[in-house]
Design a protein around this motif. Structure first.
Motif, short mmCIF file in Angstrom:
data_model
loop_
_atom_site.label_atom_id
_atom_site.label_comp_id
_atom_site.label_asym_id
_atom_site.label_seq_id
_atom_site.Cartn_x
_atom_site.Cartn_y
_atom_site.Cartn_z
N LEU A 1 0.82 -1.21 0.00
CA LEU A 1 0.00 0.00 0.00
C LEU A 1 0.86 1.26 0.00
O LEU A 1 0.55 2.23 -0.70
CB LEU A 1 -0.94 0.01 1.20
N ALA A 2 1.93 1.26 0.78
CA ALA A 2 2.82 2.42 0.80
C ALA A 2 3.43 2.64 -0.58
O ALA A 2 3.54 3.78 -1.06
CB ALA A 2 3.92 2.22 1.84
N ASN A 3 3.82 1.55 -1.22
CA ASN A 3 4.39 1.66 -2.56
C ASN A 3 3.36 2.14 -3.58
O ASN A 3 3.67 2.91 -4.49
CB ASN A 3 4.97 0.31 -2.99
N THR A 4 2.12 1.70 -3.41
CA THR A 4 1.05 2.16 -4.30
C THR A 4 0.82 3.65 -4.14
O THR A 4 0.68 4.38 -5.13
CB THR A 4 -0.25 1.39 -4.00
N LEU A 5 0.79 4.12 -2.91
CA LEU A 5 0.62 5.56 -2.68
C LEU A 5 1.76 6.35 -3.32
O LEU A 5 1.53 7.40 -3.94
CB LEU A 5 0.54 5.84 -1.18
N ALA A 6 2.98 5.84 -3.19
CA ALA A 6 4.12 6.51 -3.81
C ALA A 6 3.96 6.57 -5.33
O ALA A 6 4.28 7.58 -5.97
CB ALA A 6 5.42 5.79 -3.45
N VAL B 1 -3.37 0.45 -11.29
CA VAL B 1 -2.78 -0.36 -10.23
C VAL B 1 -3.30 -1.79 -10.34
O VAL B 1 -4.51 -2.02 -10.36
CB VAL B 1 -3.12 0.20 -8.83
N ASP B 2 -2.39 -2.76 -10.41
CA ASP B 2 -2.78 -4.16 -10.40
C ASP B 2 -3.10 -4.58 -8.97
O ASP B 2 -2.40 -4.17 -8.02
CB ASP B 2 -1.63 -5.04 -10.90
N ALA B 3 -4.13 -5.39 -8.80
CA ALA B 3 -4.48 -5.89 -7.48
C ALA B 3 -5.25 -7.19 -7.63
O ALA B 3 -5.79 -7.49 -8.70
CB ALA B 3 -5.31 -4.86 -6.71
N SER B 4 -5.28 -7.96 -6.55
CA SER B 4 -5.91 -9.28 -6.58
C SER B 4 -6.96 -9.37 -5.48
O SER B 4 -6.65 -9.14 -4.30
CB SER B 4 -4.83 -10.36 -6.38
N LEU C 1 -6.66 -1.93 -1.37
CA LEU C 1 -6.45 -0.81 -2.29
C LEU C 1 -7.69 0.08 -2.34
O LEU C 1 -7.58 1.32 -2.25
CB LEU C 1 -6.13 -1.34 -3.69
N VAL C 2 -8.87 -0.51 -2.47
CA VAL C 2 -10.11 0.27 -2.53
C VAL C 2 -10.31 1.08 -1.26
O VAL C 2 -10.71 2.26 -1.31
CB VAL C 2 -11.31 -0.67 -2.79
N SER D 1 -6.34 -10.58 3.07
CA SER D 1 -6.65 -9.15 3.02
C SER D 1 -7.07 -8.63 4.38
O SER D 1 -7.96 -9.19 5.03
CB SER D 1 -7.77 -8.90 2.01
N ARG D 2 -6.48 -7.54 4.81
CA ARG D 2 -6.84 -6.94 6.09
C ARG D 2 -8.28 -6.43 6.07
O ARG D 2 -9.01 -6.56 7.05
CB ARG D 2 -5.87 -5.81 6.43
#
Length: 296
Positions: free
Chosen positions: A213-218, A227-230, A252-253, A287-288
């Motif tokens: 998530l931190a990398n996605t925000l960056a 953004v790819d996600a599963s 991500l959502v 997933s959290r």
């Protein structure tokens, strides 16, 4: 830094998420999974892969899956193909988009594709050329962009050179993969800047070190909008044992909602879908957000 107003979620759960499962998931379950993902509002759902069944037995039913799946209007169902034989099968199934998957390191190219880095481009070139001639869109994945379990840290310049070769073939987008999840936010921004900016770039993060998530925000702060996600955080990589699950689409959502970024996905419907799939796989979702919002 400004954030994008809208992000495209490139859902990979049905392909990247399931490809590592030891027990074969029935094709009817996969088809229902695709339908549920579409019902949740996802508009790009990577359906399967036309790799040889010997290498990924879980996806041996690719043609049958596409045959029985109700392809919804407005939803894109790309498939992964390794070579021209895979492309032939994809064309027979009436797909509109394919993806190829390259490596930024020599060792992983040999383990994943049985090719050297130079040989992988020679394999991809006719596949991409034929796909474009047939009117298909072609996306490229690039693995090991941040670290390789055999080679260690991967130089930024090496990643950029590999990625540009794929883009120059005619791929409309390049997905930068943190295959073993060792990337950090600063590294993400450095790599995107080295490409000259976010144009035609997407990101694909694994959460091995809890940095997805931190990398996605960056990446979003650097201007990336795909953004790819599963769903449910399913997935890994069959040729890199240290690769744990993908960034969970629900996580991500949740972050995008908090940032006020549009995405078009119904979180509750997605959580329900991931709980449903977890039940069929016989284990809870990593997933959290799914864990926090599922019925206790």
């Amino acid at each position: 830094m400004e954030l994008p107003q809208r992000v495209t979620i490139y859902e990979v759960g049905a392909r990247d998420g399931l490809q590592n499962e030891e027990a074969i998931v029935p094709v009817e379950v996969k088809a229902e999974f695709l339908g549920r993902l579409a019902d949740a509002g996802l508009t790009t759902i990577e359906a399967t892969s036309f790799v040889h069944p010997k290498w990924v037995p879980q996806l041996a039913d690719a043609a049958r899956l596409l045959e029985i799946t109700e392809r919804r209007p407005g939803v894109n169902y790309p498939v992964l193909v390794p070579n021209e034989r895979g492309l032939d099968r994809a064309l027979e199934s009436g797909v509109e988009e394919i993806a190829i998957f390259g490596s930024a390191t020599e060792t992983f190219a040999r383990k994943n594709l049985n090719r050297s880095m130079d040989e992988q481009y020679a394999m991809f070139a006719p596949t991409v050329e034929r796909a474009l001639a047939a009117g298909l869109r072609v996306r490229a994945y690039l693995s090991m962009c941040f670290g390789d379990p055999w080679e260690g840290a991967v130089p930024v310049g090496q990643v950029v050179a590999a990625g540009r070769r794929l883009l120059e073939m005619g791929c409309y987008q390049l997905s930068l993969g943190d295959t073993i999840g060792v990337g950090t936010a600063g590294h993400v921004q450095e790599l995107i800047a080295a490409f000259g900016g976010p144009s035609r770039l997407a990101v694909h993060f694994h959460d091995t070190y809890g940095q997805a998530l931190a990398n996605t925000l960056a990446a979003l702060q650097s201007g990336v909008t795909t953004v790819d996600a599963s769903a449910g955080g399913l997935g890994g990589c069959p040729y890199a044992e240290s690769a744990t699950g993908n960034l969970a689409t629900e996580d991500l959502v949740w972050m995008l909602d908090g940032l006020g970024i549009e995405h078009g996905v119904d979180l509750d419907a997605l959580v329900t879908t991931s709980v449903w799939m977890a039940e069929r796989l016989g284990r809870p979702s990593p997933s959290r957000v799914v864990t926090a919002r599922s019925p206790k």
